[in-house]
Design a protein around this motif. Structure first.
Motif, PDB file in Angstrom:
ATOM      1  N   SER A 189      63.995  29.416  12.389  1.00  0.00           N
ATOM      2  CA  SER A 189      62.975  28.849  13.258  1.00  0.00           C
ATOM      3  C   SER A 189      63.624  28.081  14.390  1.00  0.00           C
ATOM      4  O   SER A 189      64.832  27.948  14.475  1.00  0.00           O
ATOM      5  N   CYS A 190      62.789  27.557  15.273  1.00  0.00           N
ATOM      6  CA  CYS A 190      63.318  26.805  16.403  1.00  0.00           C
ATOM      7  C   CYS A 190      63.327  25.339  16.089  1.00  0.00           C
ATOM      8  O   CYS A 190      63.577  24.543  16.972  1.00  0.00           O
ATOM      9  N   GLY A 221      60.855  23.447  15.628  1.00  0.00           N
ATOM     10  CA  GLY A 221      59.564  22.865  15.948  1.00  0.00           C
ATOM     11  C   GLY A 221      58.715  22.753  14.699  1.00  0.00           C
ATOM     12  O   GLY A 221      58.161  21.699  14.397  1.00  0.00           O
ATOM     13  N   GLU A 254      57.646  19.433  12.040  1.00  0.00           N
ATOM     14  CA  GLU A 254      56.246  19.197  11.711  1.00  0.00           C
ATOM     15  C   GLU A 254      56.036  19.188  10.204  1.00  0.00           C
ATOM     16  O   GLU A 254      55.212  18.428   9.699  1.00  0.00           O
ATOM     17  N   ILE A 285      57.235  34.741  18.940  1.00  0.00           N
ATOM     18  CA  ILE A 285      57.806  34.960  20.257  1.00  0.00           C
ATOM     19  C   ILE A 285      59.168  35.643  20.164  1.00  0.00           C
ATOM     20  O   ILE A 285      59.623  36.283  21.104  1.00  0.00           O
ATOM     21  N   CYS A 337      52.116  27.483  17.035  1.00  0.00           N
ATOM     22  CA  CYS A 337      53.491  27.467  17.496  1.00  0.00           C
ATOM     23  C   CYS A 337      53.638  26.236  18.371  1.00  0.00           C
ATOM     24  O   CYS A 337      53.290  26.280  19.515  1.00  0.00           O
ATOM     25  N   ALA A 338      54.053  25.131  17.845  1.00  0.00           N
ATOM     26  CA  ALA A 338      54.331  24.839  16.459  1.00  0.00           C
ATOM     27  C   ALA A 338      53.033  24.586  15.680  1.00  0.00           C
ATOM     28  O   ALA A 338      52.080  24.096  16.240  1.00  0.00           O
ATOM     29  N   ARG A 382      50.475  22.683  13.612  1.00  0.00           N
ATOM     30  CA  ARG A 382      50.233  21.238  13.579  1.00  0.00           C
ATOM     31  C   ARG A 382      50.262  20.753  12.131  1.00  0.00           C
ATOM     32  O   ARG A 382      49.923  21.496  11.222  1.00  0.00           O
TER      33      ARG A 382
END
Ligand code: SF4
Lengths: 156, 360
Positions: free
Chosen positions: A17-18, A20, A24, A91, A115-116, A118
């Motif tokens: 993942s990035c 983000g 969260e 993405i 994305c992201a 919540r």
């Protein structure tokens, strides 16, 4: 939340993942959202976990790790895919090193979009996962009984 | 002399929010050598330049990392603007700087929390993350997102922020500062915290230069390196001076980041006071011309390079990002040598690793 009869322990792994969605997921555990008040604890040990939260898609390297963690978890277990990366690749779907969503490797029970994603959505996903967990449990309880019945029939 | 053993660390490990793997060669509880292996989060997103137009690519570049996402978006836009010779309106530069400094505050508080968790001070971790939510609320109010914003675009920014909201932002930050003081005092003065930080993982100035450390890692070892000094954005108008410490240990790295949080709050206040009226974006049309452009940006974790190469089409030919964590890994391997096994998670955290940046 009075209907939470079980406090699940979760394990979190980051496929590719990035970050983000990871932060969260962590944010859910900290005072603002605080799922610990329901007894939901983030554990690092797959053998203690009921719910597997995966963020990010899978790639050649992480595919093994995701599988390993999933296999180590005791039954019944629930997999929650957090974010669109984990759901479908998102993405990064067209990237050469991204194979796709987590459901390519392990069966996913709940998809959390965003994305992201919540924190509210992630908590909602975990609560939905609880329902699935209860179903799986009930099915497990029934199974041995049904199997025993079938055996008894065969014997007769 | 004891027997040598190899202890694997990661990829899935409780203190690591992200997967990375270290092979630790240990001898009597002391680490002799650390061998990192990465590649768990590699996506290959630089290759997407071939599939996404340069105006769309900013969404991808932002998602290199969810913690410093704004900075990545800005760096990329700046590179493309340089390539196409676009003059960005001043108000947009101010807004970008404000958001970038907000990201720095959020990133450093997040890191302080993870560090506290790393040395086993759970309630401190919780308090740091509680405060961080205030910054995220500010982001949500001004950009609409909590961690991924997508407000930066080639030619300017997508959203304007009115005067009241900006003033409110400063008010919230100033209020937060009071609570933050209590927390950072714990990091700086608490006896047990100090015993975990002072004198641990020392990186000398020579080593920092030799191993090309960047960002707070280098500044904690006394290297005067901060890209904000070169005056990108509007930093030259904000009276910016880098925070430098000389000890080079974990405590110094912690101190640098803490000082930067307060400094960022001051800079945001100054920027809010002086922000000019005007447009927030210029229209961008046409192809990205042939040529190349390199730009640098000071991310919360250090110096970051953005390189864009145009090919007279809607698609760039090449886009390259060199992220700070890549540069800090050699320094991390260095400070891990000779440390206690119990200090490994904490030392690893003090470089503020961002694996998804490093592997992209
Ligand atoms: S869904 Fe979005 S925020 Fe989450 S890991 Fe993927 S790119 Fe990052």
């Amino acid at each position: 939340m009075s209907y939470v009869t079980k406090s699940p322990w979760i394990i979190h792994y980051d496929g590719s993942s990035c970050n983000g969605c990871d932060i969260e997921v962590l944010a859910c555990l900290t005072p603002m959202y605080d799922v610990e008040r329901f007894g939901i604890i983030n554990t690092g040990n797959p053998k203690h976990a009921d719910i597997f939260l995966v963020t990010g898609s899978v790639n050649e390297q992480s595919i093994k790790v995701v599988k390993q963690i999933y296999d180590q978890m005791p039954e019944p277990k629930v997999v929650v895919a957090v974010g669109i990366c984990a759901s479908s690749g998102g993405i990064f779907k067209e990237c050469y090193n991204v194979l796709g969503g987590i459901d390519m490797v392990v069966p996913v029970d709940v998809y959390v979009p965003g994305c992201a994603a919540r924190p509210e959505a992630i908590i909602d996903g975990v609560v939905k996962g609880l329902g699935v967990l209860a179903e799986k449990r009930a099915a497990m309880d029934k199974k041995p009984a049904a199997a025993a019945k079938a055996e008894a029939k065969e014997g007769a | 002399m004891g027997k040598r053993t190899i202890v694997p660390f990661g990829p899935q490990h409780p203190v690591l929010p992200e997967p990375v793997h270290l092979d630790l060669v240990i001898e009597d509880e002391k680490v002799v050598e650390a061998i990192p292996s990465i590649g768990f989060i590699h996506r290959g997103l630089e290759k997407l330049v071939e599939k996404k137009e340069y105006t769309e690519l900013v969404y991808v570049i932002e998602r290199i990392c969810g913690i410093c996402s704004f900075g990545h978006g800005w760096g990329y836009c700046h590179a493309v603007e340089g390539l196409m010779n676009i003059e960005v309106p001043e108000r947009a530069e101010y807004l970008r700087t404000i958001w970038h400094e907000l990201s720095r505050i959020h990133s450093h508080i997040l890191w302080l929390g993870l560090l506290a968790d790393g040395f086993g001070f759970e309630s401190l971790f919780m308090h740091c993350w509680r405060l961080r939510e205030r910054v995220l609320d500010l982001f949500e109010k001004t950009t609409g997102g909590r961690v991924i914003f997508s407000v930066c675009k080639v030619g300017g920014v997508r959203k304007d922020v009115d005067k009241e909201t900006l003033d409110e932002m400063v008010g919230v930050l100033r209020k937060m500062e009071i609570e933050l003081k209590e927390l950072t005092n714990t990091f700086m003065d608490d006896y047990s915290v100090k015993s975990r930080l002072v004198g641990i993982g020392v990186l000398s100035k020579e080593d920092a230069i030799e191993l090309c450390a960047v960002g707070p890692m280098a500044r904690a070892s006394g290297v005067d390196l901060d890209i904000r000094l070169t005056g990108n954005g509007i930093y030259d108008k904000l009276g910016f001076a880098p925070c430098i410490e000389t000890a080079g240990d974990c405590y110094a790295r912690c101190a640098v980041r803490i000082r930067e949080i307060y400094q960022s709050i001051d800079m945001i206040e100054e920027a809010v006071k002086t922000i000019p009226e005007g447009d927030i974006a210029v229209p961008v049309k046409g192809n990205a011309p042939k040529g190349e452009f390199i730009t640098r940006l000071e991310q919360p974790r250090g110096e970051c390079f953005y390189y864009a190469k145009g090919a007279d089409s809607k698609f760039l030919e090449r886009m390259r990002v060199r992220t700070p964590t890549n540069m800090n890994i050699p320094a991390m391997v260095k400070i891990l040598q000779g440390c206690d096994l119990a200090d490994v998670p904490m030392l690893f955290l003090t470089i503020d690793p961002c694996i998804s940046c490093a592997e992209r």
